[in-house]
Design a protein around this motif. Structure first.
Motif, PDB file in Angstrom:
ATOM      1  N   ILE A 171      11.979   4.745  16.001  1.00 33.60           N
ATOM      2  CA  ILE A 171      10.759   3.967  16.225  1.00 33.60           C
ATOM      3  C   ILE A 171      10.187   3.461  14.898  1.00 33.60           C
ATOM      4  CG2 ILE A 171       8.338   4.133  16.957  1.00 33.60           C
ATOM      5  CD1 ILE A 171       9.344   5.988  19.241  1.00 33.60           C
ATOM      6  N   THR A 216      15.450  15.743  19.451  1.00 31.50           N
ATOM      7  CA  THR A 216      15.416  14.385  19.989  1.00 31.50           C
ATOM      8  C   THR A 216      14.102  13.685  19.653  1.00 31.50           C
ATOM      9  OG1 THR A 216      14.701  15.210  22.147  1.00 31.50           O
ATOM     10  CG2 THR A 216      17.053  14.824  21.860  1.00 31.50           C
ATOM     11  N   ASP A 217      13.004  14.441  19.610  1.00 28.27           N
ATOM     12  CA  ASP A 217      11.719  13.845  19.211  1.00 28.27           C
ATOM     13  C   ASP A 217      11.775  13.330  17.776  1.00 28.27           C
ATOM     14  OD1 ASP A 217      10.660  14.397  21.696  1.00 28.27           O
ATOM     15  OD2 ASP A 217       9.514  16.161  21.037  1.00 28.27           O
ATOM     16  N   GLU A 237      13.969  10.232  17.704  1.00 31.19           N
ATOM     17  CA  GLU A 237      13.256   9.121  18.341  1.00 31.19           C
ATOM     18  C   GLU A 237      12.182   8.567  17.401  1.00 31.19           C
ATOM     19  OE1 GLU A 237      10.817   8.044  22.437  1.00 31.19           O
ATOM     20  OE2 GLU A 237      11.333  10.121  22.012  1.00 31.19           O
ATOM     21  N   ASN A 238      11.454   9.438  16.728  1.00 30.14           N
ATOM     22  CA  ASN A 238      10.431   8.995  15.778  1.00 30.14           C
ATOM     23  C   ASN A 238      11.049   8.214  14.625  1.00 30.14           C
ATOM     24  OD1 ASN A 238       8.375  10.144  17.273  1.00 30.14           O
ATOM     25  ND2 ASN A 238       8.373  12.056  16.109  1.00 30.14           N
TER      26      ASN A 238
END
Length: 157
Positions: free
Chosen positions: A107, A99-100, A103-104
């Protein structure tokens, strides 16, 4: 590109998926043609256009499709690449790290899209960029395709 009219409560629109076997047009052409047809019939405000395909690799592809008329763009394999997926391998990554990574990616896309829109003089992606072919210019694109897309050649006013 095959389109499906979706009707789910508040959502009514078209999903254009370049990766379906029935696809016969490039995603950009499909989005532009559908957008222009809906505008000509004075019903564009009633429908959303969702475009997706594995050829969408970065924020520049997203901006291009939004300027052609897409309200939303899915980025296919870009998400898989972001989490380290290779065609012949399984994804072995813990959920939080996965998920990180996603998400990155999102973004980074958001920042790039804002930067590209700002460079085109847009202060709002949603209200100024969707279907705005005036910001697009082409170099070396076949004149017939350029006309179908509704884009001017580079240097044209």
């Amino acid at each position: 590109v095959r389109s499906n009219l979706q009707s789910l409560n508040a959502f009514q629109g078209f999903l254009l998926d370049e990766d379906l076997e029935e696809s016969d047009l490039q995603l950009e052409l499909s989005v532009s043609k559908l957008d222009r047809n809906l505008i000509e019939k004075d019903v564009r405000w009633r429908f959303d256009i969702l475009a997706e395909g594995n050829m969408v690799r970065g924020s520049e592809d997203i901006v291009k499709l939004v300027a052609m008329g897409a309200d939303c763009v899915g980025f296919g394999k870009a998400a898989l690449v972001a989490v380290g997926f290779e065609d012949d391998q399984e994804i072995v990554i813990e959920f939080q790290k996965l998920t990180d990574h996603l998400e990155n990616l999102v973004i980074a896309f958001v920042k790039d899209i804002k930067l590209l829109a700002g460079a085109a003089g847009m202060s709002s992606v949603a209200s100024s960029l969707v279907g705005n072919r005036e910001i697009m210019r082409t170099v070396g694109l076949d004149p017939g395709i350029r006309k179908e897309l509704g884009i001017k050649p580079a240097g044209a006013a």
